[in-house]
Structures are given as structure tokens and as C-alpha cells.
Design an enzyme around this catalytic site. Structure first.
Site, PDB file in Angstrom:
ATOM      1  N   ASP A  33       0.779  -1.091  -0.093  1.00  0.00           N
ATOM      2  CA  ASP A  33       0.133   0.005   0.174  1.00  0.00           C
ATOM      3  C   ASP A  33       0.740   1.116  -0.008  1.00  0.00           C
ATOM      4  OD1 ASP A  33      -1.971  -1.846   0.247  1.00  0.00           O
ATOM      5  OD2 ASP A  33      -2.583  -1.073   2.389  1.00  0.00           O
ATOM      6  N   HIS A  69      -6.116   2.415  -3.966  1.00  0.00           N
ATOM      7  CA  HIS A  69      -6.461   2.446  -2.456  1.00  0.00           C
ATOM      8  C   HIS A  69      -7.310   3.663  -2.169  1.00  0.00           C
ATOM      9  CE1 HIS A  69      -4.986   1.421   1.561  1.00  0.00           C
ATOM     10  NE2 HIS A  69      -4.229   2.576   1.661  1.00  0.00           N
ATOM     11  N   HIS A 123      -7.486   9.454   2.170  1.00  0.00           N
ATOM     12  CA  HIS A 123      -7.423   8.381   3.009  1.00  0.00           C
ATOM     13  C   HIS A 123      -8.224   8.492   4.149  1.00  0.00           C
ATOM     14  CE1 HIS A 123      -4.821   5.310   5.227  1.00  0.00           C
ATOM     15  NE2 HIS A 123      -4.597   4.845   3.815  1.00  0.00           N
ATOM     16  N   HIS A 167       3.724  -2.050   3.330  1.00  0.00           N
ATOM     17  CA  HIS A 167       3.476  -0.799   2.981  1.00  0.00           C
ATOM     18  C   HIS A 167       4.823  -0.224   2.285  1.00  0.00           C
ATOM     19  CE1 HIS A 167       0.494  -1.499   6.057  1.00  0.00           C
ATOM     20  NE2 HIS A 167      -0.004  -0.492   5.621  1.00  0.00           N
TER      21      HIS A 167
END
Length: 254
Positions: free
Chosen positions: A64, A116, A120, A210
Site C-alpha cells: 500500500d 487504494h 485516506h 507498505h
């Protein structure tokens, strides 16, 4: 005549008992069928993919990225040096828009790109219109940068509910979670990251890692993780390849 009447009465009584027993059995059967429909619905709706059921030693490494510019390069360097040609990157669209050069490198190396999302934040806190907007906005940006329309999505913070899954499914997306979490963002030390991933990895596994700047030690742990999995006979594949080649382990939301 009295004897005949008594005998006939017994027969009638038995017959009535049989009829009552039959209706009782039918009632239980009906109730059980109703319970099955309540607790095992025929169509539970869209669900997130956490892993797949397979006997093949296949594993999907996923990364990610939502912010930063220092960690993605070193991680891509490791993947290149170790000859890993299959992995999946879930990119936040604002980050991708401001780092087109890194996105291009990811694509040029042949890695799969999933969404994604845009902002966020936890999608379960948004309205349905806001959820659609976030997914569509990310889709538009990532499609333009990668020249390929993504169809996998990992929601920010791994957060979702039934509404989020349904909307993503309506927009052509498969929600992807993970079965092994490296916890690399906690920066517990290289050895702990290696041990956590290699001890939990299994055939059909989706591994969460990540490449954002919060993950300061993954580029050091990743070479040992790859070497260990290779020694154990694992083949590295994309999430799409993993899903296409095996029975999916789905986790619907209650």
C-alpha cells in the site's frame, strides 16, 4: 359387537397419533428450512477477499502507498534485485498523481496496480454518494496514469461495511484485504518483520506491506522475506492471478 368397537377405537387412536406425528415432523422440517434461510442466506452479497484456498505454493505480496517519496524506490529496488516480477501495489490516487514517475516505474516493472481510494479516510463513515465519488475519482486518476483500469481495491485503513462493499462491487471492483499483516508500519525492527511474515505465510496467502514513508524498515526486511519464501518453494503472483487460480476465501460483513 362390543369387542369389534373397542378394536376399531384402538385403530382410530393409532391413526390419529400417526397423523399428529406426521404434522409434527413436517413442522420441524419447515422450521429448520426457515432457520437455514435466516442463517445461511442464498445470496450474502459482495465480500472481501482475504486469501484463497489452494494446494499450490503461491503467495501474493501487496504494498500500500498513500504518502511519502523515500520508501517506494528502495522497495522497488529490492524486488528488482531479487527477480520478483509479480506483486500488487494499491495506490492512493492523490499520491499517484503527485508521483507519476514512481507509478510509471511500478507499471514498467510489470506489477499490478490496484486502487487504494482517494482521500485516506474510513469509507464506512461516508455517505453512499461520497463513497462512490471517492472510488470513481481514484479510478479516473489511476486509469489515466497507468493506462489500465484497476478492478481491485483495498480501502483506506482496511475499513468497510456492507454499503462500501456493495458500491465497490457495483462499480466493478473486488475488495482485497489480507491474511498476513507484516505490521511494518510499526517499525518493530527488521527481524520481527521477517519473522512475522515468514512464520504466518501459507499457500494462497495475501501479505500486507507498505511502501509509504511510515514503513522505514521494510526495505531491510524484504530481501530476507523473499529469500525465505523462495527456499520454501513459494511462487510470487499478483492478487488477480491468485484469485483466478483458486477458490477464494471470502469474508462477508455482518
Amino acid at each position: 359387537m362390543k369387542f369389534i368397537w373397542v378394536l376399531s377405537g384402538k385403530r382410530i387412536k393409532r391413526g390419529l397419533m400417526l397423523i399428529v406425528a406426521l404434522f409434527f415432523a413436517l413442522g420441524i422440517f419447515y422450521a429448520e428450512q426457515q432457520n437455514i434461510e435466516v442463517f445461511m442466506p442464498l445470496d450474502p452479497g459482495p465480500a472481501a477477499v482475504y486469501s484463497v484456498e489452494t494446494d499450490k505454493k503461491q503467495i501474493a505480496l501487496t504494498f500500500d502507498i498513500s504518502w511519502g517519496e523515500e520508501r517506494a524506490g528502495p522497495i522497488l529496488d529490492v524486488l528488482e534485485q531479487k527477480g520478483i516480477k509479480k506483486a500488487t501495489f494499491f495506490l492512493s490516487s492523490p499520491w499517484a498523481e503527485t508521483h507519476p514517475d514512481i507509478v510509471k516505474r511500478i507499471v514498467d516493472m510489470g506489477f499490478e496496480v490496484g486502487s487504494h481510494g482517494h482521500r485516506h479516510e474510513n469509507y464506512s463513515t461516508l455517505s453512499e454518494d461520497q463513497i462512490r465519488t471517492q472510488i470513481r475519482k481514484a479510478h479516473h486518476i489511476l486509469s489515466g496514469l497507468t493506462k489500465t483500469e484497476p478492478n481491485l481495491i483495498r480501502f483506506p485503513n482496511g475499513d468497510f461495511d456492507k454499503r462500501v462493499l456493495k458500491i465497490a462491487d457495483d462499480l466493478g471492483y473486488t475488495a482485497v484485504q489480507w491474511d498476513t499483516d507484516s505490521l511494518d508500519w510499526m517499525n518493530p525492527g527488521k527481524e520481527k518483520i521477517v519473522q512475522r511474515v515468514t512464520s504466518k505465510a501459507h499457500p494462497g496467502d495475501i501479505v500486507l506491506m507498505h511502501a509509504s514513508d511510515s514503513s522505514k524498515q521494510l526495505h531491510e526486511a524484504l530481501p530476507e522475506i523473499i529469500d525465505d519464501l523462495k527456499k520454501k518453494g513459494y511462487q510470487f503472483v499478483t492478487v488477480s492471478e491468485l484469485i483466478a487460480g483458486a477458490e477464494v476465501e471470502l469474508n462477508p460483513v455482518d
